[in-house]
Design a protein around this motif. Structure first.
Motif, PDB file in Angstrom:
ATOM      1  N   VAL A  37       0.837  -1.205   0.000  1.00 37.59           N
ATOM      2  CA  VAL A  37       0.000   0.000   0.000  1.00 37.59           C
ATOM      3  C   VAL A  37       0.868   1.250   0.000  1.00 37.59           C
ATOM      4  N   TYR A  38       1.932   1.242   0.808  1.00 38.86           N
ATOM      5  CA  TYR A  38       2.844   2.383   0.845  1.00 38.86           C
ATOM      6  C   TYR A  38       3.472   2.635  -0.525  1.00 38.86           C
ATOM      7  N   LYS A  44       5.828   4.364  -6.238  1.00 45.08           N
ATOM      8  CA  LYS A  44       7.149   3.794  -6.470  1.00 45.08           C
ATOM      9  C   LYS A  44       6.986   2.438  -7.127  1.00 45.08           C
ATOM     10  N   GLN A  45       8.041   1.999  -7.780  1.00 42.02           N
ATOM     11  CA  GLN A  45       7.999   0.716  -8.462  1.00 42.02           C
ATOM     12  C   GLN A  45       8.039  -0.422  -7.445  1.00 42.02           C
ATOM     13  N   HIS A  46       7.178  -1.412  -7.634  1.00 38.79           N
ATOM     14  CA  HIS A  46       7.116  -2.561  -6.739  1.00 38.79           C
ATOM     15  C   HIS A  46       8.271  -3.508  -7.060  1.00 38.79           C
ATOM     16  N   PRO A  47       8.953  -4.016  -6.035  1.00 41.14           N
ATOM     17  CA  PRO A  47      10.085  -4.921  -6.295  1.00 41.14           C
ATOM     18  C   PRO A  47       9.677  -6.349  -6.639  1.00 41.14           C
TER      19      PRO A  47
END
Length: 74
Positions: A37-38, A44-47
């Motif tokens: 959620v943050y 930002k791009q999810h890892p």
């Protein structure tokens, strides 16, 4: 591990099963969901891949439903 034979002591297998279900899995899934959620709100791009995020959320919801249902039966 519950239904197959693993070449580790039975005591350790039982400990892994118990720790993997209640004390560790729920807080870990909640922390994972909060991080997702943050990252979504911060744009930002999810890892991790999208399918893994969906599966983690599915497991979290499933755990909540399971504990709600089992707590009402007792």
């Amino acid at each position: 591990m519950r239904y197959t034979h693993v070449n580790i002591p039975e005591v350790l297998t039982g400990l892994i099963l118990i720790l993997g279900w209640f004390p560790v899995s729920i807080p870990l899934n909640i922390a994972t969901a909060c991080c997702m959620v943050y990252l979504l709100l911060a744009k930002k791009q999810h890892p991790v891949k999208a399918w893994l995020q969906v599966v983690n959320l599915f497991f979290l919801v499933t755990q909540f439903v399971y504990y709600i249902v089992t707590s009402n039966q007792q």
